[in-house]
Design a protein around this motif. Structure first.
Motif, PDB file in Angstrom:
ATOM      1  N   GLN A  70      17.409  -3.668  36.644  1.00 52.51           N
ATOM      2  CA  GLN A  70      17.493  -5.024  36.099  1.00 52.51           C
ATOM      3  C   GLN A  70      18.645  -5.740  36.794  1.00 52.51           C
ATOM      4  O   GLN A  70      19.323  -5.165  37.643  1.00 52.51           O
ATOM      5  CB  GLN A  70      17.706  -4.983  34.578  1.00 52.51           C
ATOM      6  CG  GLN A  70      16.580  -4.332  33.800  1.00 52.51           C
ATOM      7  CD  GLN A  70      15.278  -5.121  33.848  1.00 52.51           C
ATOM      8  OE1 GLN A  70      15.268  -6.337  34.006  1.00 52.51           O
ATOM      9  NE2 GLN A  70      14.168  -4.417  33.733  1.00 52.51           N
ATOM     10  N   ASP A  71      18.897  -6.965  36.387  1.00 55.08           N
ATOM     11  CA  ASP A  71      19.904  -7.771  37.073  1.00 55.08           C
ATOM     12  C   ASP A  71      21.348  -7.464  36.698  1.00 55.08           C
ATOM     13  O   ASP A  71      22.252  -7.697  37.480  1.00 55.08           O
ATOM     14  CB  ASP A  71      19.637  -9.264  36.832  1.00 55.08           C
ATOM     15  CG  ASP A  71      18.354  -9.717  37.529  1.00 55.08           C
ATOM     16  OD1 ASP A  71      17.976  -9.106  38.542  1.00 55.08           O
ATOM     17  OD2 ASP A  71      17.739 -10.684  37.044  1.00 55.08           O
ATOM     18  N   HIS A 128      17.701   2.452  22.929  1.00 56.85           N
ATOM     19  CA  HIS A 128      17.930   1.680  24.145  1.00 56.85           C
ATOM     20  C   HIS A 128      19.154   0.800  23.941  1.00 56.85           C
ATOM     21  O   HIS A 128      19.255   0.082  22.949  1.00 56.85           O
ATOM     22  CB  HIS A 128      16.720   0.810  24.479  1.00 56.85           C
ATOM     23  CG  HIS A 128      15.531   1.605  24.924  1.00 56.85           C
ATOM     24  ND1 HIS A 128      14.253   1.251  24.604  1.00 56.85           N
ATOM     25  CD2 HIS A 128      15.453   2.736  25.660  1.00 56.85           C
ATOM     26  CE1 HIS A 128      13.422   2.134  25.131  1.00 56.85           C
ATOM     27  NE2 HIS A 128      14.128   3.041  25.775  1.00 56.85           N
ATOM     28  N   VAL A 163      26.593  -2.513  27.444  1.00 57.08           N
ATOM     29  CA  VAL A 163      25.881  -3.793  27.363  1.00 57.08           C
ATOM     30  C   VAL A 163      26.778  -4.884  26.787  1.00 57.08           C
ATOM     31  O   VAL A 163      26.819  -5.999  27.297  1.00 57.08           O
ATOM     32  CB  VAL A 163      24.592  -3.647  26.519  1.00 57.08           C
ATOM     33  CG1 VAL A 163      23.997  -4.988  26.166  1.00 57.08           C
ATOM     34  CG2 VAL A 163      23.565  -2.787  27.261  1.00 57.08           C
ATOM     35  N   ARG A 190      20.283  -2.001  25.180  1.00 54.40           N
ATOM     36  CA  ARG A 190      20.157  -3.458  25.033  1.00 54.40           C
ATOM     37  C   ARG A 190      19.450  -3.858  23.742  1.00 54.40           C
ATOM     38  O   ARG A 190      19.346  -5.039  23.438  1.00 54.40           O
ATOM     39  CB  ARG A 190      19.470  -4.053  26.251  1.00 54.40           C
ATOM     40  CG  ARG A 190      18.011  -3.666  26.403  1.00 54.40           C
ATOM     41  CD  ARG A 190      17.432  -4.254  27.670  1.00 54.40           C
ATOM     42  NE  ARG A 190      16.034  -3.924  27.838  1.00 54.40           N
ATOM     43  CZ  ARG A 190      15.472  -3.678  28.997  1.00 54.40           C
ATOM     44  NH1 ARG A 190      16.195  -3.716  30.105  1.00 54.40           N
ATOM     45  NH2 ARG A 190      14.196  -3.400  29.078  1.00 54.40           N
ATOM     46  N   GLU A 191      18.988  -2.897  22.983  1.00 53.07           N
ATOM     47  CA  GLU A 191      18.277  -3.186  21.730  1.00 53.07           C
ATOM     48  C   GLU A 191      19.180  -2.931  20.519  1.00 53.07           C
ATOM     49  O   GLU A 191      18.748  -2.453  19.488  1.00 53.07           O
ATOM     50  CB  GLU A 191      16.997  -2.346  21.678  1.00 53.07           C
ATOM     51  CG  GLU A 191      16.040  -2.718  22.801  1.00 53.07           C
ATOM     52  CD  GLU A 191      14.881  -1.749  22.990  1.00 53.07           C
ATOM     53  OE1 GLU A 191      14.738  -0.790  22.206  1.00 53.07           O
ATOM     54  OE2 GLU A 191      14.129  -1.953  23.960  1.00 53.07           O
ATOM     55  N   SER A 243      19.419   2.479  35.255  1.00 53.68           N
ATOM     56  CA  SER A 243      19.642   1.622  34.094  1.00 53.68           C
ATOM     57  C   SER A 243      18.543   1.773  33.050  1.00 53.68           C
ATOM     58  O   SER A 243      18.762   1.462  31.881  1.00 53.68           O
ATOM     59  CB  SER A 243      19.744   0.164  34.528  1.00 53.68           C
ATOM     60  OG  SER A 243      18.550  -0.251  35.187  1.00 53.68           O
ATOM     61  N   GLU A 244      17.392   2.285  33.464  1.00 51.21           N
ATOM     62  CA  GLU A 244      16.277   2.517  32.548  1.00 51.21           C
ATOM     63  C   GLU A 244      15.205   3.372  33.227  1.00 51.21           C
ATOM     64  O   GLU A 244      15.259   3.601  34.425  1.00 51.21           O
ATOM     65  CB  GLU A 244      15.667   1.198  32.084  1.00 51.21           C
ATOM     66  CG  GLU A 244      15.066   0.366  33.206  1.00 51.21           C
ATOM     67  CD  GLU A 244      14.590  -0.984  32.720  1.00 51.21           C
ATOM     68  OE1 GLU A 244      13.416  -1.090  32.345  1.00 51.21           O
ATOM     69  OE2 GLU A 244      15.408  -1.919  32.713  1.00 51.21           O
ATOM     70  N   ASP A 290      23.995  -6.182  31.027  1.00 50.07           N
ATOM     71  CA  ASP A 290      23.529  -6.675  29.726  1.00 50.07           C
ATOM     72  C   ASP A 290      22.065  -6.323  29.477  1.00 50.07           C
ATOM     73  O   ASP A 290      21.580  -6.456  28.356  1.00 50.07           O
ATOM     74  CB  ASP A 290      23.765  -8.176  29.579  1.00 50.07           C
ATOM     75  CG  ASP A 290      23.064  -9.006  30.639  1.00 50.07           C
ATOM     76  OD1 ASP A 290      22.760  -8.481  31.723  1.00 50.07           O
ATOM     77  OD2 ASP A 290      22.832 -10.205  30.378  1.00 50.07           O
ATOM     78  N   GLU A 291      21.363  -5.840  30.487  1.00 42.96           N
ATOM     79  CA  GLU A 291      19.968  -5.415  30.335  1.00 42.96           C
ATOM     80  C   GLU A 291      19.803  -3.889  30.430  1.00 42.96           C
ATOM     81  O   GLU A 291      18.683  -3.379  30.492  1.00 42.96           O
ATOM     82  CB  GLU A 291      19.100  -6.106  31.384  1.00 42.96           C
ATOM     83  CG  GLU A 291      19.060  -7.621  31.203  1.00 42.96           C
ATOM     84  CD  GLU A 291      18.089  -8.297  32.132  1.00 42.96           C
ATOM     85  OE1 GLU A 291      16.986  -7.751  32.336  1.00 42.96           O
ATOM     86  OE2 GLU A 291      18.427  -9.368  32.659  1.00 42.96           O
ATOM     87  N   TRP A 292      20.889  -3.164  30.427  1.00 39.05           N
ATOM     88  CA  TRP A 292      20.890  -1.709  30.528  1.00 39.05           C
ATOM     89  C   TRP A 292      20.164  -1.096  29.327  1.00 39.05           C
ATOM     90  O   TRP A 292      20.362  -1.522  28.201  1.00 39.05           O
ATOM     91  CB  TRP A 292      22.343  -1.236  30.557  1.00 39.05           C
ATOM     92  CG  TRP A 292      22.559   0.211  30.877  1.00 39.05           C
ATOM     93  CD1 TRP A 292      22.585   1.248  30.000  1.00 39.05           C
ATOM     94  CD2 TRP A 292      22.827   0.771  32.155  1.00 39.05           C
ATOM     95  NE1 TRP A 292      22.843   2.423  30.645  1.00 39.05           N
ATOM     96  CE2 TRP A 292      22.998   2.155  31.979  1.00 39.05           C
ATOM     97  CE3 TRP A 292      22.928   0.245  33.431  1.00 39.05           C
ATOM     98  CZ2 TRP A 292      23.281   3.015  33.040  1.00 39.05           C
ATOM     99  CZ3 TRP A 292      23.200   1.099  34.481  1.00 39.05           C
ATOM    100  CH2 TRP A 292      23.374   2.467  34.281  1.00 39.05           C
ATOM    101  N   LYS A 293      19.344  -0.067  29.547  1.00 38.23           N
ATOM    102  CA  LYS A 293      18.639   0.627  28.463  1.00 38.23           C
ATOM    103  C   LYS A 293      19.125   2.058  28.264  1.00 38.23           C
ATOM    104  O   LYS A 293      19.114   2.574  27.155  1.00 38.23           O
ATOM    105  CB  LYS A 293      17.129   0.691  28.751  1.00 38.23           C
ATOM    106  CG  LYS A 293      16.377  -0.566  28.453  1.00 38.23           C
ATOM    107  CD  LYS A 293      14.912  -0.472  28.831  1.00 38.23           C
ATOM    108  CE  LYS A 293      14.106   0.375  27.918  1.00 38.23           C
ATOM    109  NZ  LYS A 293      12.666   0.353  28.211  1.00 38.23           N
TER     110      LYS A 293
END
Length: 189
Positions: free
Chosen positions: A126-127, A51, A106, A53-54, A161-162, A130-133
């Motif tokens: 997501q918003d 992912h 991200v 963002r991880e 995005s996810e 930066d929260e993209w998976k």
């Protein structure tokens, strides 16, 4: 790009127990880095940043390689384990960043991807970026593997995005590369 430079520096610092290569390419053509740590016949595999963002998992794996290689070279225990004995028995295959294009998005934003318009057209769950998976094709790589693919939930039926598992299993180059790595090696773990 920085991770690839760091991997080469680790390989240069610890040439007896670290080698680097690639397992394939991402959607945007980035190398999927492979680090082999150890000399043993038994093989295990670790993969980070499926992912986007991880990406902290990538940094953790890189730091782990450095700590274990240093402990091996200095013949020190690490975490109560005899690292020399461990890495003489085991080779650890590490793909620290399975989704480099998503991590790039991200960390550096929409203008850093090769086709910003394509990514901007995808559904955002997501918003912000930066929260993209997902990868830059809008496919959640963890949901792409063939095992029980039909049963996996998708909270969307389009690239997003996810949570989008794709139109079929194993369509994405990152997943294909990980599958080939696993098929070519008898990993114990």
């Amino acid at each position: 790009e920085q991770m690839l430079l760091d991997a080469k520096a680790l390989e240069k610092a610890y040439p007896d127990i670290i080698s680097t290569g690639t397992v394939g390419k991402s959607v945007e053509g980035r190398d999927l880095l492979l680090i082999k740590l150890g000399k043993g016949d038994k093989k295990i595999v670790f993969a980070g940043a499926h992912h986007a963002r991880e990406y902290i998992s990538s940094a953790y794996l890189m730091e782990t390689v450095d700590e274990y290689a240093s402990s091996y070279t200095q013949n020190d225990a690490f975490g109560g384990y005899d690292i020399r004995a461990l890495l003489d028995a085991v080779t650890v295959y590490i793909v620290p960043m399975v989704n480099p294009d998503g991590v790039n998005l991200v960390q550096n934003g929409i203008d850093a991807v090769k086709d910003p318009g394509k990514v901007e057209a995808m559904r955002m769950l997501q918003d912000g970026y930066d929260e993209w998976k997902a990868n830059v094709n809008g496919v959640d790589l963890n949901r792409q593997y063939p095992c029980h693919w039909e049963e996996k939930q998708s909270n969307t039926d389009e690239p997003s995005s996810e949570m989008y598992k794709g139109t079929a299993p194993a369509t994405e180059p990152e997943v294909q590369a990980m599958m080939a790595l696993c098929e070519d090696n008898a990993f114990s773990l």
